[in-house]
Design a protein around this motif. Structure first.
Motif, PDB file in Angstrom:
ATOM      1  N   ARG A  60     -14.630  -2.234  -6.820  1.00 20.13           N
ATOM      2  CA  ARG A  60     -14.507  -3.388  -5.928  1.00 20.13           C
ATOM      3  C   ARG A  60     -13.037  -3.716  -5.663  1.00 20.13           C
ATOM      4  O   ARG A  60     -12.650  -4.064  -4.541  1.00 20.13           O
ATOM      5  CB  ARG A  60     -15.248  -4.589  -6.520  1.00 20.13           C
ATOM      6  N   ASN A  61     -12.200  -3.602  -6.729  1.00 20.32           N
ATOM      7  CA  ASN A  61     -10.773  -3.879  -6.559  1.00 20.32           C
ATOM      8  C   ASN A  61     -10.132  -2.882  -5.597  1.00 20.32           C
ATOM      9  O   ASN A  61      -9.289  -3.252  -4.767  1.00 20.32           O
ATOM     10  CB  ASN A  61     -10.062  -3.831  -7.903  1.00 20.32           C
ATOM     11  N   TYR A  62     -10.532  -1.628  -5.720  1.00 21.64           N
ATOM     12  CA  TYR A  62      -9.976  -0.598  -4.828  1.00 21.64           C
ATOM     13  C   TYR A  62     -10.371  -0.872  -3.377  1.00 21.64           C
ATOM     14  O   TYR A  62      -9.566  -0.671  -2.458  1.00 21.64           O
ATOM     15  CB  TYR A  62     -10.473   0.791  -5.244  1.00 21.64           C
ATOM     16  N   GLU A  63     -11.595  -1.320  -3.184  1.00 18.99           N
ATOM     17  CA  GLU A  63     -12.022  -1.650  -1.826  1.00 18.99           C
ATOM     18  C   GLU A  63     -11.207  -2.816  -1.272  1.00 18.99           C
ATOM     19  O   GLU A  63     -10.718  -2.777  -0.133  1.00 18.99           O
ATOM     20  CB  GLU A  63     -13.508  -1.989  -1.791  1.00 18.99           C
ATOM     21  N   GLU A  64     -11.034  -3.852  -2.090  1.00 17.84           N
ATOM     22  CA  GLU A  64     -10.279  -5.019  -1.642  1.00 17.84           C
ATOM     23  C   GLU A  64      -8.817  -4.670  -1.354  1.00 17.84           C
ATOM     24  O   GLU A  64      -8.186  -5.267  -0.475  1.00 17.84           O
ATOM     25  CB  GLU A  64     -10.365  -6.124  -2.695  1.00 17.84           C
ATOM     26  N   LEU A  85      -7.283   8.941  -6.616  1.00 16.90           N
ATOM     27  CA  LEU A  85      -7.062   9.296  -8.017  1.00 16.90           C
ATOM     28  C   LEU A  85      -6.227  10.566  -8.153  1.00 16.90           C
ATOM     29  O   LEU A  85      -5.492  10.728  -9.128  1.00 16.90           O
ATOM     30  CB  LEU A  85      -8.406   9.458  -8.725  1.00 16.90           C
ATOM     31  N   ALA A  86      -6.335  11.466  -7.165  1.00 15.49           N
ATOM     32  CA  ALA A  86      -5.523  12.682  -7.195  1.00 15.49           C
ATOM     33  C   ALA A  86      -4.080  12.408  -6.780  1.00 15.49           C
ATOM     34  O   ALA A  86      -3.158  13.105  -7.224  1.00 15.49           O
ATOM     35  CB  ALA A  86      -6.139  13.747  -6.289  1.00 15.49           C
ATOM     36  N   LEU A  87      -3.872  11.407  -5.935  1.00 19.90           N
ATOM     37  CA  LEU A  87      -2.524  11.083  -5.479  1.00 19.90           C
ATOM     38  C   LEU A  87      -1.701  10.356  -6.545  1.00 19.90           C
ATOM     39  O   LEU A  87      -0.475  10.496  -6.592  1.00 19.90           O
ATOM     40  CB  LEU A  87      -2.592  10.216  -4.220  1.00 19.90           C
ATOM     41  N   GLY A 141       2.511   8.010  -7.974  1.00 21.00           N
ATOM     42  CA  GLY A 141       2.504   6.692  -8.579  1.00 21.00           C
ATOM     43  C   GLY A 141       1.453   5.790  -7.937  1.00 21.00           C
ATOM     44  O   GLY A 141       1.055   6.014  -6.788  1.00 21.00           O
ATOM     45  N   HIS A 142       1.007   4.787  -8.680  1.00 18.43           N
ATOM     46  CA  HIS A 142      -0.093   3.929  -8.227  1.00 18.43           C
ATOM     47  C   HIS A 142       0.262   3.187  -6.945  1.00 18.43           C
ATOM     48  O   HIS A 142      -0.550   3.113  -6.004  1.00 18.43           O
ATOM     49  CB  HIS A 142      -0.455   2.940  -9.327  1.00 18.43           C
TER      50      HIS A 142
END
Length: 249
Positions: free
Chosen positions: A28-32, A61-63, A68-69
């Protein structure tokens, strides 16, 4: 999560999370955050995802290991907003930084190979350092400008024992001789390589005493390894991002 899902398949957040060891809240956080496209909704308001979301998650996740995040997030957000050229620019910047880091490592190795042994001063002679003049000495401002850092950073490094500038007896200003400049450059290069001040201080102390590359060989091998791992991670991230871009059409 396999790639055999059809575009019409519906996935719950838990389905998307499970294959990557994530929580449903992370999904959900990734979508937001815009890392994933907006989810569909059931008549009861529950999120539903598809293979497209699974591809976006794989790409993100591969990037992360290579970019870096924060940059990986910006890349995915740009792609999902249709700003693909912006995403490519961010990727280019990461590759440029990796190349710059490789050149920095080469510069460290070259600088260390060229070091001359520094003879420790006789503790019984000259308790006050002489003023430095001519091309071999520089003040804190010009040195900070040359390295692209703030004077406060040089003062912090001095407190950590990374360098030992003399003081001009007339003005009290710090004066960095050639050895100090070398130590500052080496500290700056190692900091860019990811090393902490407490790791750098003993290395510079060894270099001062030994005047050669040997004390840093293990650290340099580790640095090489981390740069190679980053480069390979960027290749993996590029492959997953390309697959996601193809699926987006």
């Amino acid at each position: 999560m396999g790639r055999n899902l059809q575009s019409g398949d519906r996935l719950r957040p838990v389905d998307l999370a499970r294959g990557h060891g994530l929580s449903t809240q992370a999904i959900r956080n990734y979508e937001e955050a815009g890392i994933l496209p907006a989810a569909g909704r059931t008549p009861h308001g529950y999120r539903t995802y598809t293979s497209l979301h699974a591809g976006a998650l794989r790409a993100f996740l591969a990037l992360v290991p290579g970019h870096g995040h924060r940059t990986a997030t910006s890349i995915m957000r740009a792609v999902n907003q249709g700003a693909v050229d912006g995403a490519f620019r961010l990727i280019d910047e990461s590759h440029a930084q990796l190349l710059d880091d490789r050149q920095t490592l080469q510069a460290v190795e070259s600088a260390l190979r060229d070091l001359e042994p520094i003879t420790a001063p006789d503790p019984g002679v000259g308790s006050e350092p002489a003023a430095v003049s001519g091309p071999g000495g520089t003040f804190i401002g010009p040195l900070a400008d040359k390295l692209g850092i703030r004077p406060a950073t040089l003062r912090k490094w001095e407190r950590a024992g990374l360098m030992r500038p003399h003081r001009d007896p007339r003005t009290g200003y710090r004066v960095y001789d050639e050895a100090d400049v070398r130590d500052a450059r080496l500290a700056h290069q190692l900091r860019r390589g990811g090393y902490l001040l407490e790791q750098i201080a003993p290395l510079i102390a060894q270099v001062r005493a030994a005047g050669g590359l040997e004390p840093l060989e293990a650290a340099l091998r580790d640095w090489h390894g981390r740069l190679s791992a980053r480069g390979r991670a960027m290749l993996t991230g590029a492959a997953e991002l390309e697959a996601y871009l193809r699926e987006r059409g």
